[in-house]
Motif scaffolding. Structure first.
Motif, PDB file in Angstrom:
ATOM      1  N   ASP A  14     -12.459  17.485  -8.674  1.00  0.00           N
ATOM      2  CA  ASP A  14     -13.437  16.765  -7.840  1.00  0.00           C
ATOM      3  C   ASP A  14     -14.132  17.787  -6.945  1.00  0.00           C
ATOM      4  N   THR A  15     -15.111  18.473  -7.529  1.00  0.00           N
ATOM      5  CA  THR A  15     -15.671  19.687  -6.946  1.00  0.00           C
ATOM      6  C   THR A  15     -16.910  19.478  -6.088  1.00  0.00           C
ATOM      7  N   GLU A  16     -17.521  18.317  -6.151  1.00  0.00           N
ATOM      8  CA  GLU A  16     -18.828  18.173  -5.516  1.00  0.00           C
ATOM      9  C   GLU A  16     -18.758  18.301  -3.994  1.00  0.00           C
ATOM     10  N   ARG A  17     -17.898  17.510  -3.361  1.00  0.00           N
ATOM     11  CA  ARG A  17     -17.866  17.470  -1.898  1.00  0.00           C
ATOM     12  C   ARG A  17     -17.344  18.768  -1.282  1.00  0.00           C
ATOM     13  N   ASP A  18     -16.293  19.328  -1.863  1.00  0.00           N
ATOM     14  CA  ASP A  18     -15.646  20.495  -1.261  1.00  0.00           C
ATOM     15  C   ASP A  18     -15.991  21.805  -1.944  1.00  0.00           C
ATOM     16  N   GLY A  19     -16.805  21.754  -2.992  1.00  0.00           N
ATOM     17  CA  GLY A  19     -17.201  22.968  -3.695  1.00  0.00           C
ATOM     18  C   GLY A  19     -18.702  23.167  -3.713  1.00  0.00           C
ATOM     19  N   HIS A  20     -19.404  22.296  -4.409  1.00  0.00           N
ATOM     20  CA  HIS A  20     -20.853  22.472  -4.536  1.00  0.00           C
ATOM     21  C   HIS A  20     -21.583  22.269  -3.215  1.00  0.00           C
ATOM     22  N   LEU A  21     -21.244  21.227  -2.462  1.00  0.00           N
ATOM     23  CA  LEU A  21     -21.967  20.967  -1.214  1.00  0.00           C
ATOM     24  C   LEU A  21     -21.873  22.137  -0.238  1.00  0.00           C
ATOM     25  N   PRO A  22     -20.672  22.648   0.089  1.00  0.00           N
ATOM     26  CA  PRO A  22     -20.645  23.810   0.987  1.00  0.00           C
ATOM     27  C   PRO A  22     -21.320  25.041   0.395  1.00  0.00           C
ATOM     28  N   ALA A  23     -21.283  25.191  -0.943  1.00  0.00           N
ATOM     29  CA  ALA A  23     -21.951  26.346  -1.549  1.00  0.00           C
ATOM     30  C   ALA A  23     -23.469  26.241  -1.413  1.00  0.00           C
ATOM     31  N   PHE A  24     -24.018  25.047  -1.600  1.00  0.00           N
ATOM     32  CA  PHE A  24     -25.447  24.860  -1.364  1.00  0.00           C
ATOM     33  C   PHE A  24     -25.797  25.191   0.083  1.00  0.00           C
ATOM     34  N   ASN A  25     -25.045  24.633   1.015  1.00  0.00           N
ATOM     35  CA  ASN A  25     -25.387  24.810   2.429  1.00  0.00           C
ATOM     36  C   ASN A  25     -25.229  26.258   2.883  1.00  0.00           C
ATOM     37  N   GLU A  26     -24.211  26.943   2.371  1.00  0.00           N
ATOM     38  CA  GLU A  26     -24.068  28.360   2.718  1.00  0.00           C
ATOM     39  C   GLU A  26     -25.233  29.170   2.157  1.00  0.00           C
ATOM     40  N   THR A  27     -25.676  28.814   0.965  1.00  0.00           N
ATOM     41  CA  THR A  27     -26.836  29.488   0.371  1.00  0.00           C
ATOM     42  C   THR A  27     -28.087  29.252   1.213  1.00  0.00           C
ATOM     43  N   PHE A  28     -28.299  28.011   1.624  1.00  0.00           N
ATOM     44  CA  PHE A  28     -29.462  27.714   2.460  1.00  0.00           C
ATOM     45  C   PHE A  28     -29.422  28.541   3.749  1.00  0.00           C
ATOM     46  N   GLU A  29     -28.235  28.666   4.328  1.00  0.00           N
ATOM     47  CA  GLU A  29     -28.107  29.447   5.564  1.00  0.00           C
ATOM     48  C   GLU A  29     -28.414  30.916   5.317  1.00  0.00           C
ATOM     49  N   GLU A  30     -27.869  31.478   4.238  1.00  0.00           N
ATOM     50  CA  GLU A  30     -28.088  32.898   3.950  1.00  0.00           C
ATOM     51  C   GLU A  30     -29.571  33.214   3.743  1.00  0.00           C
ATOM     52  N   PHE A  31     -30.291  32.281   3.116  1.00  0.00           N
ATOM     53  CA  PHE A  31     -31.709  32.525   2.834  1.00  0.00           C
ATOM     54  C   PHE A  31     -32.618  32.039   3.963  1.00  0.00           C
ATOM     55  N   GLY A  32     -32.022  31.559   5.040  1.00  0.00           N
ATOM     56  CA  GLY A  32     -32.818  31.122   6.188  1.00  0.00           C
ATOM     57  C   GLY A  32     -33.646  29.882   5.921  1.00  0.00           C
ATOM     58  N   LEU A  33     -33.159  29.005   5.056  1.00  0.00           N
ATOM     59  CA  LEU A  33     -33.903  27.793   4.723  1.00  0.00           C
ATOM     60  C   LEU A  33     -33.601  26.688   5.737  1.00  0.00           C
ATOM     61  N   PRO A  34     -34.618  25.951   6.156  1.00  0.00           N
ATOM     62  CA  PRO A  34     -34.444  24.949   7.218  1.00  0.00           C
ATOM     63  C   PRO A  34     -33.877  23.635   6.695  1.00  0.00           C
ATOM     64  N   VAL A  35     -32.686  23.686   6.084  1.00  0.00           N
ATOM     65  CA  VAL A  35     -32.069  22.467   5.566  1.00  0.00           C
ATOM     66  C   VAL A  35     -30.564  22.670   5.479  1.00  0.00           C
TER      67      VAL A  35
END
Length: 287
Positions: A14-35
């Protein structure tokens, strides 16, 4: 022989909540995206097949302007591809850390199918590196080596289109009527059914309220006997498979038109420990 084809995310783990979601958000933070996607927002995003496709839902004119992104479509597509590559790196790191357990019963049923001579595969629209990391987590490297993996951009259209399953059965030389897909989402179910496969559903964190009317079997999980002791709850059983406290291979074979033929004779909690068997490796949960 029949085939058992697993989806990856939500089925193997069950990877979506604890795997993909934090990975998306960490990526957004690294690239300075406003989301930053909230859990509620991501519950809607998972209905979009494919990671790059989910990222592209951000690309409204206002977002592109606010983030200072290029307006040229080719440059923007390359930008999204870069985000997705980094997101995959972060996600596979999360999986390899061991913080997300395999779902109940997936190793047990896969081992039973392997010993019965069934073809094993994974069909997912996630990136191949992500899929392979989850497959090894759930199956262990030795059993995982017996799986064919069909993932990522090998087909032009993502689930709910039938492309990934049609591609898998074609490459494996299978009759789709002799294959069972295990899915966790309505999009995945529709993809499998559209390619002519039978489909069993194991509901996951974000999909419990979805409509699985067309599925051949719907359960809360595949379940496991002691010592793990995870009992499945049957939500829909239109073909009368009548699984017990945990799903076994014979229950899945019963979803096929011919009952799975010679490969469907395994019965009981698991055939993995049968005398004289030589399993590829132990249940990875024991590590």
């Amino acid at each position: 022989m029949p085939a058992l084809i697993f989806d990856c995310d939500g089925v193997l783990a069950d990877t979506e909540r604890d795997g993909h979601l934090p990975a998306f958000n960490e990526t957004f933070e690294e690239f300075g995206l406003p989301v930053r996607w909230s859990d509620e927002e991501y519950a809607e995003k998972v209905k979009v097949g494919g990671g790059k496709e989910r990222m592209r839902t951000l690309l409204t004119p206002d977002f592109v302007a606010a983030a200072g992104l290029p307006a040229d479509p080719a440059a923007l597509a390359e930008q999204v591809a870069g985000w997705h590559r980094r997101k995959t790196e972060i996600y596979t790191g999360i999986i390899r850390s061991g913080g997300i357990p395999p779902r109940p019963g997936v190793w047990r049923v896969a081992m039973e199918a392997y010993e019965a001579g069934w073809t094993l595969a994974v069909a997912s629209t996630s990136a191949e590196a992500s899929v392979r990391s989850v497959l090894e987590l759930a199956m262990g490297p030795e059993l995982a080596a017996h799986f064919s993996v069909f993932a990522g951009d090998v087909v032009p259209r993502k689930k709910p289109a039938p492309d990934i399953y049609a591609f898998a059965v074609h490459r494996l030389g299978l009759d789709p009527a002799h294959a069972v897909a295990i899915e966790d989402s309505r999009n995945g179910m529709l993809s499998a059914l559209g390619a002519g496969l039978a489909c069993a559903v194991t509901t996951s964190a974000y999909t419990q309220e979805e409509d699985f009317t067309e599925a051949s079997l719907v359960v809360t999980s595949l379940g496991d006997p002691p010592p793990e002791e995870t009992v499945t709850r049957v939500l829909s059983d239109p073909l009368g498979a009548h699984p017990g406290p945990w799903v076994v291979l014979a229950d899945l074979a019963a979803l096929l038109p011919d009952g799975g033929g010679a490969g469907s004779t395994a019965s009981g909690p698991s055939a993995a420990g049968a005398p004289g068997s030589a399993p590829p490796g132990p249940d990875p949960r024991s590590h």
